[in-house]
Design a protein around this motif. Structure first.
Motif, PDB file in Angstrom:
ATOM      1  N   ASN A  45       0.803  -1.213   0.000  1.00 14.52           N
ATOM      2  CA  ASN A  45       0.000   0.000   0.000  1.00 14.52           C
ATOM      3  C   ASN A  45       0.842   1.271   0.000  1.00 14.52           C
ATOM      4  O   ASN A  45       0.324   2.347  -0.240  1.00 14.52           O
ATOM      5  CB  ASN A  45      -0.966   0.014   1.193  1.00 14.52           C
ATOM      6  N   HIS A  46       2.136   1.207   0.254  1.00 14.91           N
ATOM      7  CA  HIS A  46       2.969   2.407   0.218  1.00 14.91           C
ATOM      8  C   HIS A  46       3.760   2.548  -1.086  1.00 14.91           C
ATOM      9  O   HIS A  46       4.599   3.427  -1.206  1.00 14.91           O
ATOM     10  CB  HIS A  46       3.914   2.455   1.422  1.00 14.91           C
ATOM     11  N   LEU A  47       3.485   1.684  -2.059  1.00 18.72           N
ATOM     12  CA  LEU A  47       4.091   1.791  -3.384  1.00 18.72           C
ATOM     13  C   LEU A  47       3.013   2.056  -4.421  1.00 18.72           C
ATOM     14  O   LEU A  47       1.917   1.504  -4.347  1.00 18.72           O
ATOM     15  CB  LEU A  47       4.824   0.505  -3.758  1.00 18.72           C
ATOM     16  N   GLN A  48       3.338   2.885  -5.380  1.00 24.26           N
ATOM     17  CA  GLN A  48       2.461   3.143  -6.516  1.00 24.26           C
ATOM     18  C   GLN A  48       3.064   2.463  -7.741  1.00 24.26           C
ATOM     19  O   GLN A  48       4.275   2.246  -7.794  1.00 24.26           O
ATOM     20  CB  GLN A  48       2.356   4.649  -6.774  1.00 24.26           C
ATOM     21  N   PRO A  49       2.246   2.129  -8.741  1.00 23.26           N
ATOM     22  CA  PRO A  49       2.801   1.544  -9.960  1.00 23.26           C
ATOM     23  C   PRO A  49       3.822   2.483 -10.594  1.00 23.26           C
ATOM     24  O   PRO A  49       3.569   3.673 -10.770  1.00 23.26           O
ATOM     25  CB  PRO A  49       1.576   1.377 -10.859  1.00 23.26           C
ATOM     26  N   GLY A  50       4.992   1.962 -10.876  1.00 24.32           N
ATOM     27  CA  GLY A  50       6.061   2.731 -11.495  1.00 24.32           C
ATOM     28  C   GLY A  50       7.057   3.323 -10.509  1.00 24.32           C
ATOM     29  O   GLY A  50       8.023   3.966 -10.928  1.00 24.32           O
ATOM     30  N   ASP A  51       6.872   3.129  -9.218  1.00 24.35           N
ATOM     31  CA  ASP A  51       7.773   3.712  -8.224  1.00 24.35           C
ATOM     32  C   ASP A  51       9.189   3.156  -8.319  1.00 24.35           C
ATOM     33  O   ASP A  51      10.165   3.901  -8.185  1.00 24.35           O
ATOM     34  CB  ASP A  51       7.238   3.493  -6.805  1.00 24.35           C
ATOM     35  N   VAL A  52       9.329   1.863  -8.535  1.00 24.51           N
ATOM     36  CA  VAL A  52      10.667   1.257  -8.588  1.00 24.51           C
ATOM     37  C   VAL A  52      11.393   1.719  -9.854  1.00 24.51           C
ATOM     38  O   VAL A  52      12.582   2.068  -9.801  1.00 24.51           O
ATOM     39  CB  VAL A  52      10.582  -0.281  -8.513  1.00 24.51           C
ATOM     40  N   THR A  53      10.696   1.766 -10.966  1.00 21.99           N
ATOM     41  CA  THR A  53      11.288   2.251 -12.208  1.00 21.99           C
ATOM     42  C   THR A  53      11.744   3.693 -12.038  1.00 21.99           C
ATOM     43  O   THR A  53      12.846   4.065 -12.449  1.00 21.99           O
ATOM     44  CB  THR A  53      10.278   2.148 -13.361  1.00 21.99           C
ATOM     45  N   ARG A  54      10.906   4.510 -11.421  1.00 23.68           N
ATOM     46  CA  ARG A  54      11.236   5.912 -11.177  1.00 23.68           C
ATOM     47  C   ARG A  54      12.441   6.023 -10.230  1.00 23.68           C
ATOM     48  O   ARG A  54      13.316   6.856 -10.431  1.00 23.68           O
ATOM     49  CB  ARG A  54      10.028   6.636 -10.590  1.00 23.68           C
ATOM     50  N   ALA A  55      12.496   5.174  -9.209  1.00 27.00           N
ATOM     51  CA  ALA A  55      13.609   5.223  -8.258  1.00 27.00           C
ATOM     52  C   ALA A  55      14.925   4.860  -8.938  1.00 27.00           C
ATOM     53  O   ALA A  55      15.953   5.499  -8.673  1.00 27.00           O
ATOM     54  CB  ALA A  55      13.336   4.288  -7.085  1.00 27.00           C
ATOM     55  N   VAL A  56      14.911   3.867  -9.811  1.00 33.51           N
ATOM     56  CA  VAL A  56      16.131   3.485 -10.535  1.00 33.51           C
ATOM     57  C   VAL A  56      16.563   4.642 -11.437  1.00 33.51           C
ATOM     58  O   VAL A  56      17.748   4.990 -11.513  1.00 33.51           O
ATOM     59  CB  VAL A  56      15.912   2.195 -11.355  1.00 33.51           C
ATOM     60  N   ARG A  57      15.609   5.277 -12.109  1.00 33.64           N
ATOM     61  CA  ARG A  57      15.915   6.393 -12.995  1.00 33.64           C
ATOM     62  C   ARG A  57      16.488   7.582 -12.215  1.00 33.64           C
ATOM     63  O   ARG A  57      17.493   8.173 -12.611  1.00 33.64           O
ATOM     64  CB  ARG A  57      14.661   6.819 -13.753  1.00 33.64           C
ATOM     65  N   VAL A  58      15.884   7.924 -11.080  1.00 34.01           N
ATOM     66  CA  VAL A  58      16.339   9.065 -10.285  1.00 34.01           C
ATOM     67  C   VAL A  58      17.725   8.811  -9.711  1.00 34.01           C
ATOM     68  O   VAL A  58      18.602   9.675  -9.767  1.00 34.01           O
ATOM     69  CB  VAL A  58      15.319   9.372  -9.155  1.00 34.01           C
ATOM     70  N   TRP A  59      17.945   7.623  -9.157  1.00 34.04           N
ATOM     71  CA  TRP A  59      19.253   7.300  -8.578  1.00 34.04           C
ATOM     72  C   TRP A  59      20.325   7.295  -9.665  1.00 34.04           C
ATOM     73  O   TRP A  59      21.425   7.818  -9.471  1.00 34.04           O
ATOM     74  CB  TRP A  59      19.186   5.966  -7.846  1.00 34.04           C
ATOM     75  N   GLY A  60      20.020   6.715 -10.812  1.00 35.57           N
ATOM     76  CA  GLY A  60      20.987   6.674 -11.907  1.00 35.57           C
ATOM     77  C   GLY A  60      21.324   8.058 -12.432  1.00 35.57           C
ATOM     78  O   GLY A  60      22.483   8.362 -12.721  1.00 35.57           O
ATOM     79  N   ALA A  61      20.325   8.912 -12.539  1.00 32.67           N
ATOM     80  CA  ALA A  61      20.574  10.273 -13.025  1.00 32.67           C
ATOM     81  C   ALA A  61      21.402  11.065 -12.022  1.00 32.67           C
ATOM     82  O   ALA A  61      22.266  11.862 -12.408  1.00 32.67           O
ATOM     83  CB  ALA A  61      19.252  10.976 -13.293  1.00 32.67           C
ATOM     84  N   TYR A  62      21.171  10.851 -10.746  1.00 35.24           N
ATOM     85  CA  TYR A  62      21.897  11.604  -9.731  1.00 35.24           C
ATOM     86  C   TYR A  62      23.366  11.214  -9.660  1.00 35.24           C
ATOM     87  O   TYR A  62      24.237  12.083  -9.565  1.00 35.24           O
ATOM     88  CB  TYR A  62      21.256  11.419  -8.361  1.00 35.24           C
ATOM     89  N   VAL A  63      23.656   9.935  -9.731  1.00 35.76           N
ATOM     90  CA  VAL A  63      25.065   9.527  -9.624  1.00 35.76           C
ATOM     91  C   VAL A  63      25.856   9.873 -10.881  1.00 35.76           C
ATOM     92  O   VAL A  63      27.078   9.902 -10.844  1.00 35.76           O
ATOM     93  CB  VAL A  63      25.215   8.019  -9.298  1.00 35.76           C
ATOM     94  N   LYS A  64      25.181  10.172 -11.979  1.00 35.51           N
ATOM     95  CA  LYS A  64      25.865  10.560 -13.211  1.00 35.51           C
ATOM     96  C   LYS A  64      26.170  12.049 -13.266  1.00 35.51           C
ATOM     97  O   LYS A  64      26.814  12.510 -14.192  1.00 35.51           O
ATOM     98  CB  LYS A  64      25.030  10.165 -14.423  1.00 35.51           C
ATOM     99  N   LEU A  65      25.715  12.806 -12.255  1.00 35.68           N
ATOM    100  CA  LEU A  65      26.012  14.237 -12.209  1.00 35.68           C
ATOM    101  C   LEU A  65      27.508  14.450 -12.018  1.00 35.68           C
ATOM    102  O   LEU A  65      28.203  13.575 -11.506  1.00 35.68           O
ATOM    103  CB  LEU A  65      25.256  14.896 -11.048  1.00 35.68           C
ATOM    104  N   PRO A  66      28.007  15.610 -12.396  1.00 41.79           N
ATOM    105  CA  PRO A  66      29.439  15.881 -12.174  1.00 41.79           C
ATOM    106  C   PRO A  66      29.787  15.774 -10.691  1.00 41.79           C
ATOM    107  O   PRO A  66      29.006  16.134  -9.825  1.00 41.79           O
ATOM    108  CB  PRO A  66      29.608  17.321 -12.664  1.00 41.79           C
ATOM    109  N   VAL A  67      30.968  15.292 -10.405  1.00 40.82           N
ATOM    110  CA  VAL A  67      31.409  15.075  -9.030  1.00 40.82           C
ATOM    111  C   VAL A  67      31.386  16.385  -8.260  1.00 40.82           C
ATOM    112  O   VAL A  67      31.031  16.434  -7.097  1.00 40.82           O
ATOM    113  CB  VAL A  67      32.811  14.430  -9.004  1.00 40.82           C
TER     114      VAL A  67
END
Length: 132
Positions: A45-67
């Motif tokens: 009940n605390h997850l919405q459809p697409g939350d895991v996909t969104r989390a992978v996308r957000v984490w991946g985009a953040y770690v690819k930022l310049p150091v």
């Protein structure tokens, strides 16, 4: 002239996605792991459809930022993620999902997340004193 039944007409139409009928899409995962993620998103009940996909996308985009940007965010404490998605919360969500999945599917997702974690854990080059 005989008329066609409504069921036959509807069967020929393309299927429209229903509300909340989203599927998990993460590159590098098998269909089995993706279906398990979808099942978790629909049963918890605390997850919405697409939350895991969104989390992978957000984490991946953040770690690819310049150091430099990552380091300055950390040092200044000036992280304004309230308007956008918080990458550290996304990573925490991924850790919770990894523990809830079966070992086989979790192993696949851990490989994908591990690639981003390796980028995050690389040693930062030394920066000048003014931060530029």
């Amino acid at each position: 002239m005989p008329r066609r039944r409504p069921g036959h007409i509807r069967a020929a139409l393309p299927r429209r996605p229903r509300n909340g009928d989203t599927k998990a899409v993460v590159d590098g995962l098998s269909q089995r792991a993706l279906s398990e993620i979808t099942r978790l998103e629909h049963t918890w009940n605390h997850l919405q459809p697409g939350d895991v996909t969104r989390a992978v996308r957000v984490w991946g985009a953040y770690v690819k930022l310049p150091v430099r940007r990552l380091w300055l965010d950390h040092e200044s404490g000036d992280v304004h993620w309230y308007c956008c998605e918080d990458p550290l919360e996304a990573r925490a969500l991924l850790e919770i999902v990894l523990h809830a999945m079966s070992p086989r599917s979790a192993r696949e997702l851990r490989v994908v997340v591990g690639r981003y974690d390796a980028m995050w854990n690389t040693r930062a080059p030394s920066l000048p004193a003014d931060g530029r």
